[in-house]
Motif scaffolding. Structure first.
Motif, mmCIF file in Angstrom:
data_model
loop_
_atom_site.group_PDB
_atom_site.id
_atom_site.type_symbol
_atom_site.label_atom_id
_atom_site.label_comp_id
_atom_site.label_asym_id
_atom_site.label_seq_id
_atom_site.Cartn_x
_atom_site.Cartn_y
_atom_site.Cartn_z
ATOM 1 N N HIS A 11 0.842 -1.192 0.000
ATOM 2 C CA HIS A 11 0.000 0.000 0.000
ATOM 3 C C HIS A 11 0.883 1.251 0.000
ATOM 4 O O HIS A 11 1.652 1.473 0.921
ATOM 5 N N PHE A 12 0.754 2.059 -1.054
ATOM 6 C CA PHE A 12 1.460 3.331 -1.174
ATOM 7 C C PHE A 12 0.432 4.459 -1.165
ATOM 8 O O PHE A 12 -0.694 4.291 -1.638
ATOM 9 N N ARG A 13 0.867 5.630 -0.684
ATOM 10 C CA ARG A 13 -0.023 6.790 -0.691
ATOM 11 C C ARG A 13 0.792 8.067 -0.741
ATOM 12 O O ARG A 13 1.705 8.255 0.072
ATOM 13 N N LEU A 14 0.489 8.924 -1.698
ATOM 14 C CA LEU A 14 1.155 10.223 -1.769
ATOM 15 C C LEU A 14 0.618 11.124 -0.652
ATOM 16 O O LEU A 14 -0.598 11.199 -0.440
ATOM 17 N N ALA A 15 1.523 11.809 0.057
ATOM 18 C CA ALA A 15 1.144 12.550 1.258
ATOM 19 C C ALA A 15 0.273 13.770 0.960
ATOM 20 O O ALA A 15 -0.630 14.101 1.726
ATOM 21 N N VAL A 104 -5.474 1.711 5.735
ATOM 22 C CA VAL A 104 -5.603 0.255 5.664
ATOM 23 C C VAL A 104 -7.038 -0.157 5.980
ATOM 24 O O VAL A 104 -7.657 -0.944 5.255
ATOM 25 N N GLY A 105 -7.590 0.388 7.064
ATOM 26 C CA GLY A 105 -8.972 0.082 7.412
ATOM 27 C C GLY A 105 -9.952 0.622 6.389
ATOM 28 O O GLY A 105 -10.953 -0.028 6.066
ATOM 29 N N ASN A 106 -9.673 1.815 5.865
ATOM 30 C CA ASN A 106 -10.564 2.407 4.868
ATOM 31 C C ASN A 106 -10.614 1.567 3.599
ATOM 32 O O ASN A 106 -11.683 1.320 3.045
ATOM 33 N N VAL A 107 -9.445 1.141 3.111
ATOM 34 C CA VAL A 107 -9.404 0.343 1.890
ATOM 35 C C VAL A 107 -10.115 -0.991 2.092
ATOM 36 O O VAL A 107 -10.811 -1.487 1.196
ATOM 37 N N ARG A 108 -9.965 -1.576 3.273
ATOM 38 C CA ARG A 108 -10.670 -2.829 3.551
ATOM 39 C C ARG A 108 -12.180 -2.616 3.447
ATOM 40 O O ARG A 108 -12.910 -3.471 2.923
#
Length: 240
Positions: A11-15, A104-108
């Protein structure tokens, strides 16, 4: 009949824009980390100046005082190739990594409830890239509610460094070809041409391929198997 198998999700995310990228693997190992970075940078169309990590064992060999870390030597080669600065979070400092831990919880919830079904990892990863590009990018930006994540990403993308040539990352293992003309890796065995039986070779594993080389010469290349106790054989290797 439906078969379930556990997967690992990088899981990657641009800040700034919060634009995510997700990719699934069967293992959480160094060669998967190499491939995940290649895919993330290709998806974003650029490379950030700095990458922040939550001290994964695949990347961090030793946690020292404060933010001092001893990163894996091969991972540092990846960072040097792409010219980004790796930074590790301070242990037990949730405020440094809240974006990722919350995500992580949001994507789940957003993507895996109810649980989708796929034929293989390739189909899953194509779907994940599409969801990142369309569904997740259309969500409201948390700090700029009148704009979407995709809108802000379009501006941030111009500030990313061009990707250039992908990193040729692999994990290498010295081994000896058996009398049955195979070498072992990750509890599976792969065939090598018969004339190399008993000789020393190097096995190079990537996220998708197994390559056997000797003195710079490629002897065999196989699609990687993620089962157990399997034999991946090329009949042409046994023809002599």
């Amino acid at each position: 009949m439906v078969w379930y198998r556990p997967i690992k999700l990088a899981h990657f995310r641009l800040a700034h824009s919060r634009q995510p990228f997700l990719v699934a693997y069967s293992r959480e190992s160094l060669e998967m980390v190499f491939d995940a970075h290649d895919r993330a940078f290709a998806f974003w169309g650029g490379i950030p100046q700095r990458m922040i990590y939550d001290n994964p064992r695949t990347l961090v060999d030793a946690v020292k005082v404060g933010k001092a870390r001893r990163f894996n030597r091969q991972f540092l080669a990846l960072a040097n190739h792409y010219l980004f600065e790796p930074v590790a979070c301070t242990p037990a400092s949730g405020w440094e990594k809240g974006q990722v831990e919350n995500q992580v919880g949001n994507v789940r919830e957003w993507l895996f409830s109810p649980r989708p079904r796929f034929q293989d990892l390739a189909e899953l990863n194509a779907w994940l890239a599409q969801q990142c590009r369309e569904k997740l990018a259309q969500r409201p930006h948390p700090d700029q509610r009148s704009r979407t994540i995709g809108d802000v990403f379009a501006e941030e993308q111009a500030q990313l460094r061009p990707v250039g040539k992908p990193f040729a990352g692999y994990v290498e293992k010295a081994c000896r070809v058996s009398s049955t003309c195979t070498v072992g890796y990750d509890r599976n065995r792969y065939s090598v041409p018969a004339e190399y039986a008993g000789q020393s070779v190097f096995l190079r594993a990537t996220a998708t391929r197994i390559k056997i080389v000797q003195e710079g010469k490629s002897l065999a290349c196989h699609a990687r198997c993620f089962g157990r106790e399997q034999q991946i054989l090329d009949p042409w290797h046994y023809l002599p």
